[in-house]
Enzyme design. Structure first.
Site, PDB file in Angstrom:
ATOM      1  N   SER A 256       1.023  -1.111   0.244  1.00 21.53           N
ATOM      2  CA  SER A 256      -0.005  -0.124  -0.084  1.00 21.53           C
ATOM      3  C   SER A 256       0.842   1.489   0.001  1.00 21.53           C
ATOM      4  O   SER A 256       0.398   2.138  -0.645  1.00 21.53           O
ATOM      5  CB  SER A 256      -0.972   0.086   1.280  1.00 21.53           C
TER       6      SER A 256
ATOM      7  N   MET B 140      10.415  -6.643   4.241  1.00 21.31           N
ATOM      8  CA  MET B 140      10.607  -7.295   5.531  1.00 21.31           C
ATOM      9  C   MET B 140      11.687  -8.021   5.601  1.00 21.31           C
ATOM     10  O   MET B 140      11.538  -9.350   6.212  1.00 21.31           O
ATOM     11  CB  MET B 140       9.265  -7.864   6.066  1.00 21.31           C
TER      12      MET B 140
ATOM     13  N   LEU C 173      18.480  -6.028   5.839  1.00 21.50           N
ATOM     14  CA  LEU C 173      19.836  -6.020   5.017  1.00 21.50           C
ATOM     15  C   LEU C 173      21.069  -5.922   5.639  1.00 21.50           C
ATOM     16  O   LEU C 173      21.327  -5.476   6.628  1.00 21.50           O
ATOM     17  CB  LEU C 173      19.403  -4.520   4.296  1.00 21.50           C
TER      18      LEU C 173
ATOM     19  N   HIS D 255       8.325   3.698   8.718  1.00 23.03           N
ATOM     20  CA  HIS D 255       8.188   2.481   9.859  1.00 23.03           C
ATOM     21  C   HIS D 255       7.037   2.988  10.495  1.00 23.03           C
ATOM     22  O   HIS D 255       6.769   4.102  10.657  1.00 23.03           O
ATOM     23  CB  HIS D 255       9.541   2.745  10.726  1.00 23.03           C
TER      24      HIS D 255
HETATM   25  C1  GAR Z   1       3.971  -0.544   6.433  1.00 24.34           C
HETATM   26  O1  GAR Z   1       3.034  -0.306   7.848  1.00 24.34           O
HETATM   27  C2  GAR Z   1       5.067  -0.431   7.219  1.00 24.34           C
HETATM   28  O2  GAR Z   1       5.382   0.893   7.690  1.00 24.34           O
HETATM   29  C3  GAR Z   1       5.761  -1.428   7.511  1.00 24.34           C
HETATM   30  O3  GAR Z   1       5.242  -2.379   7.000  1.00 24.34           O
HETATM   31  C4  GAR Z   1       3.817  -2.233   6.502  1.00 24.34           C
HETATM   32  C5  GAR Z   1       3.878  -2.379   5.031  1.00 24.34           C
HETATM   33  O4  GAR Z   1       2.450  -2.166   4.401  1.00 24.34           O
HETATM   34  N1  GAR Z   1       6.982  -1.611   7.717  1.00 24.34           N
HETATM   35  C6  GAR Z   1       7.885  -1.974   8.773  1.00 24.34           C
HETATM   36  O5  GAR Z   1       7.433  -2.426   9.780  1.00 24.34           O
HETATM   37  C7  GAR Z   1       9.450  -1.672   8.487  1.00 24.34           C
HETATM   38  N2  GAR Z   1      10.140  -1.859   9.768  1.00 24.34           N
HETATM   39  P1  GAR Z   1       2.504  -2.062   2.915  1.00 24.34           P
HETATM   40  O6  GAR Z   1       3.267  -3.265   2.364  1.00 24.34           O
HETATM   41  O7  GAR Z   1       0.989  -2.004   2.530  1.00 24.34           O
HETATM   42  O8  GAR Z   1       3.069  -0.624   2.647  1.00 24.34           O
END
Ligand code: GAR
Length: 212
Positions: free
Chosen positions: A13, A86, A89, A105
């Site tokens: 998203s 996720m 790295l 984040h």
């Molecule tokens: C988002 O909330 C992003 O902030 C988080 O994963 C989700 C991905 O949603 N990222 C982390 O936690 C990184 N540390 P999305 O695939 O719908 O963008």
């Protein structure tokens, strides 16, 4: 050429928010480590080139990161944006893209690094939560902060409602951060980011909360 590479692992998203923000970029490439990431379909619907590099085909983190970097470098990106990517790295990867690798984040960093931020925030009884776009360094979920958005935690909030309201804010701040970067409006020094040619109100976004 202003080329942007977006790395995803799942829903995508935030990637979608970037694709729909009419950013000042010439080319966007979306790369996923997960062949089943639903974000790949969204990217294809937007006519964007997608690449899958499945981390499970590699014996270790370093060999995956090397293959990923080789692909990214063919795109000659000005910026690499992690959007729900996720994977941790490796240091050589992060150093290779120093000052041009950013992440979104779901917390007000440096509080609540790591996973499950919304449930941990609720457990702690915190009253204000939010999200952060930051440059990536070798320390997980740390690094110079570009922009944050804050929301109040409401009495009836659950992990789900909080995640949804924070995500709305992520979709506001991530395109803003990428736009600034692409327009060379970000200045990084002493681990801090200065945003040039913008108003203070744009740097930290507050959500009024109750009406939303
Ligand atoms: C988002 O909330 C992003 O902030 C988080 O994963 C989700 C991905 O949603 N990222 C982390 O936690 C990184 N540390 P999305 O695939 O719908 O963008």
């Amino acid at each position: 050429m202003r080329s942007l590479v977006i790395l995803i692992s799942g829903r995508g998203s935030n990637m979608q928010a970037l694709l729909e923000a009419n950013l000042p970029v010439d080319k966007i490439t979306v790369i996923s480590n997960n062949p089943n990431a639903s974000g790949l379909t969204i990217a294809q619907q937007h006519g964007v080139e997608t690449v899958v590099i499945d981390h499970r085909s590699f014996p270790d983190r370093e060999s995956f990161d090397t293959a990923l970097a080789e692909k990214i470098d063919t795109c000659k990106p000005k910026l690499i944006a992690l959007a729900g990517f996720m994977r941790i790295l490796s240091d050589p990867f992060v150093q290779h893209y120093e000052d041009r690798l950013i992440n979104v984040h779901p917390s007000l960093l440096p509080a609540f690094t790591g996973l499950n931020t919304h449930s941990r925030v609720l457990q702690e009884g915190i009253k204000i939560h939010g999200c952060t776009v930051h440059f990536v360094t070798s320390q997980l979920d740390h690094g110079p902060i570009v922009i944050q958005a804050a929301i109040p935690i409401l009495p009836d909030d659950t992990e789900k409602t909080l995640a949804s309201r924070v995500l709305q804010q992520e979709h506001r701040i991530y395109p803003q951060a990428v736009r600034w970067f692409m327009l060379d409006q970000l200045n990084l020094s002493n681990h801090c980011v200065e945003v040039r040619k913008t108003s203070v109100n744009d740097i930290v976004l507050h959500s009024p909360g109750l009406q939303e």
